[in-house]
Design an enzyme around this catalytic site. Structure first.
Site, PDB file in Angstrom:
ATOM      1  N   HIS A 217      -2.918  -1.106  -2.972  1.00 38.36           N
ATOM      2  CA  HIS A 217      -3.974  -0.124  -2.711  1.00 38.36           C
ATOM      3  C   HIS A 217      -3.605   1.152  -3.434  1.00 38.36           C
ATOM      4  O   HIS A 217      -2.454   1.528  -3.485  1.00 38.36           O
ATOM      5  CB  HIS A 217      -4.067   0.195  -1.215  1.00 38.36           C
ATOM      6  CG  HIS A 217      -4.431  -0.981  -0.385  1.00 38.36           C
ATOM      7  ND1 HIS A 217      -4.262  -1.005   0.971  1.00 38.36           N
ATOM      8  CD2 HIS A 217      -4.966  -2.172  -0.721  1.00 38.36           C
ATOM      9  CE1 HIS A 217      -4.674  -2.166   1.439  1.00 38.36           C
ATOM     10  NE2 HIS A 217      -5.096  -2.900   0.435  1.00 38.36           N
TER      11      HIS A 217
ATOM     12  N   ASP B  99      -4.512  -5.013   5.906  1.00 44.75           N
ATOM     13  CA  ASP B  99      -4.982  -5.838   4.804  1.00 44.75           C
ATOM     14  C   ASP B  99      -3.803  -6.691   4.325  1.00 44.75           C
ATOM     15  O   ASP B  99      -2.702  -6.179   4.172  1.00 44.75           O
ATOM     16  CB  ASP B  99      -5.494  -4.933   3.673  1.00 44.75           C
ATOM     17  CG  ASP B  99      -6.124  -5.738   2.542  1.00 44.75           C
ATOM     18  OD1 ASP B  99      -6.642  -6.840   2.819  1.00 44.75           O
ATOM     19  OD2 ASP B  99      -6.087  -5.260   1.397  1.00 44.75           O
TER      20      ASP B  99
ATOM     21  N   SER C 299       0.865  -1.182   0.000  1.00 45.13           N
ATOM     22  CA  SER C 299       0.000   0.000   0.000  1.00 45.13           C
ATOM     23  C   SER C 299       0.900   1.229   0.000  1.00 45.13           C
ATOM     24  O   SER C 299       1.864   1.277  -0.760  1.00 45.13           O
ATOM     25  CB  SER C 299      -0.922  -0.068   1.219  1.00 45.13           C
ATOM     26  OG  SER C 299      -1.770   1.029   1.269  1.00 45.13           O
TER      27      SER C 299
END
Lengths: 326, 189
Positions: free
Chosen positions: B38, B130, B11
């Site tokens: 992400h 995540d 991310s």
């Protein structure tokens, strides 16, 4: 097996953690132990056996017209896992409730369906529609549009705004369908939460206001936006141009008895297996006029036997009429 | 039998590292690589394009139902979950998972189930957890897992959450991760 291996890993973590307390990290110990408990709860919650899913599908088929047997297995499993977690009970218990209560069955079906749509989703696609489809529509006396799996209707309303910009709205009839009756009620009202849709408003400009030489189309022409009330209301004139019906693509076929010049079905077929996708591409083919166009999701494509029935141009699929293969 | 594959999640602060990894890949790496990062929902374009400039390797944002080919890099499209089943890539616009779509957990989970022990999972810099559950899944299914060294990350929450749940086999700097990738690619499993 899976559960067992997970439990083993957790057990292993427990042992290694216990070693740690003999050393220094007591604070860490507590924190990690909470994590272990969460993991433990998760591992009890998550697993749904394949047999349970099969039973669920069979029970639903026997009690209703819904048939999930050709849904993509993985995504159906993810949906059911979410439902099981949200309801805090096992799938077997859900199956029991479904048998007793048909309203509950409807609710579960609604929860399985995914509702994602936006105002002018994928601006690039709209620019292609302008180039490839609008000229065709201009030649027609009357335009019929079907958005299959329209969810709360943002894209269908976008289409009506779009058509109005080309002075085509007058002669247009449009239909939105979805399996989820609750979301259709939202679509009929044409009122959406500002905070969930605000980030998509720039799409409007990218589609309708990309040409700096043209006069700018203001949001207010089609939408009443109130940040204070957290609402985006679609212009009532547009509301009157569309009809919404409950329709299940898997078994309801063409309920309209007319052919369509444009069918939109975006990010719906991604939840189906190949076989069912093909059936539905065939259904769309039979519902399109000979000059008709199908628009699917930005990352979708027509594969398998139905592919030869369409001609692809960018993101638009044109119907290839029969006996026209020469 | 399924061949092997690499799956990479990251991310905030991982984009540059992914570019670095791609630029150092051998020409014929001969396996599929899945990348789930992400990114801002509005930043839909330009991502793969930027990656492509860095290398001659085939980098795609796959379509739903695309058949997985070796020697190709698959990047989860913005706003879609990407998962693997039966040698194909499937997409979904289900709710966000861990406040993310694409969710790294979704990609990791499915890759772990499909490639089992022939999978190398890598988690890079990022600001939420995540990927941690998916990382555990890779480990449970016999795959190898490498987390970026937290002190090496722009934001270390993501690798830290994988280290905390004991799912990371190795914790390495970027240079060492790249070495491990090249070894993984060249080994015949």
């Amino acid at each position: 097996m899976l559960k067992l291996s997970r439990l083993l890993i957790i057990y292993f973590m427990f042992i290694t953690n216990n070693k740690k307390i003999n050393g220094k990290k007591k604070k860490n110990y507590e924190r990690i132990n909470i994590k272990i408990v969460i993991l433990f709860v998760n591992c009890l919650k998550m697993d749904i056996a394949n047999e349970e899913i099969k039973e669920f599908i069979n029970i639903v088929v026997s009690l209703s017209t819904y048939d999930f047997s050709e849904y993509s297995e993985k995504s159906l499993r993810r949906r059911l896992e979410k439902i099981v977690n949200d309801n805090n009970c096992s799938l077997t218990e859900i199956i029991k409730k479904i048998k007793k209560n048909s309203d509950f069955l409807e609710k579960i079906v609604r929860d399985i369906t995914v509702n994602t749509t936006e105002i002018f989703r994928d601006p690039k696609v709209w620019r292609e529609i302008e180039k490839e489809v609008i000229p065709k529509l201009k030649k027609l006396e009357k335009i019929n549009i079907w958005h299959a799996g329209c969810s709360s209707g943002q894209e269908l309303y976008s289409m009506l705004m779009f058509l109005n910009e080309f002075d085509l709205l007058e002669k247009t009839s449009s239909f939105g369908t979805d399996i989820n009756s609750e979301i259709l009620e939202e679509a009929k009202k044409g009122q959406f939460k500002y905070r969930f849709n605000a980030e998509y408003l720039p799409n409007f400009d990218q589609v309708l206001n990309y040409n700096p030489e043209k006069e700018k189309v203001p949001y207010s022409k089609y939408m009443f936006i109130s940040q204070q009330h957290d609402t985006i209301k679609i212009n009532p004139q547009l509301l009157s141009k569309v009809e919404f019906y409950k329709h299940d693509l898997v078994c309801d076929k063409n309920i309209f008895g007319i052919k369509f010049d444009l069918i939109m079905c975006r990010n719906v077929l991604i939840y189906f297996n190949n076989n069912l996708q093909n059936k539905i591409f065939d259904l769309f083919w039979s519902c399109l006029t000979d000059e008709g166009t199908l628009i699917i999701g930005f990352h979708e494509s027509i594969m398998g036997p139905a592919a030869i029935k369409y001609i692809k141009k960018g993101q638009c699929y044109f119907k290839k009429p029969l006996n026209n293969n020469a | 039998m399924n061949n092997k594959a690499i799956v990479i999640g990251g991310s905030a602060g991982s984009f540059k590292i992914v570019m670095q990894i791609i630029s150092l890949l051998p020409k014929d790496f001969n396996i599929p690589i899945f990348i789930c990062l992400h990114r801002l929902r509005s930043a839909r374009k330009g991502f793969t394009e930027t990656l492509k400039v860095k290398s001659s390797i085939k980098i795609v944002e796959p379509n739903d139902n695309e058949i997985i080919e070796p020697n190709k890099i698959y990047v989860a499209p913005a706003n879609y979950h990407m998962y693997i089943i039966d040698g194909k890539i499937r997409l979904s616009v289900e709710e966000e998972i861990n406040h993310s779509r694409p969710s790294i957990d979704v990609t990791f989970y499915s890759a772990a189930e499909y490639y089992k022990e022939n999978l190398l999972g890598i988690i890079l810099s990022g600001a939420n957890n995540d990927g941690a559950n998916g990382f555990l899944k890779i480990k449970e299914n016999g795959g190898k897992t490498i987390a970026q060294l937290p002190s090496d990350c722009e934001i270390s929450v993501m690798p830290l959450s994988c280290i905390e749940n004991k799912s990371a086999d190795k914790i390495l700097t970027i240079n060492d991760i790249i070495k491990n990738i090249i070894i993984f690619i060249s080994l015949n499993i």
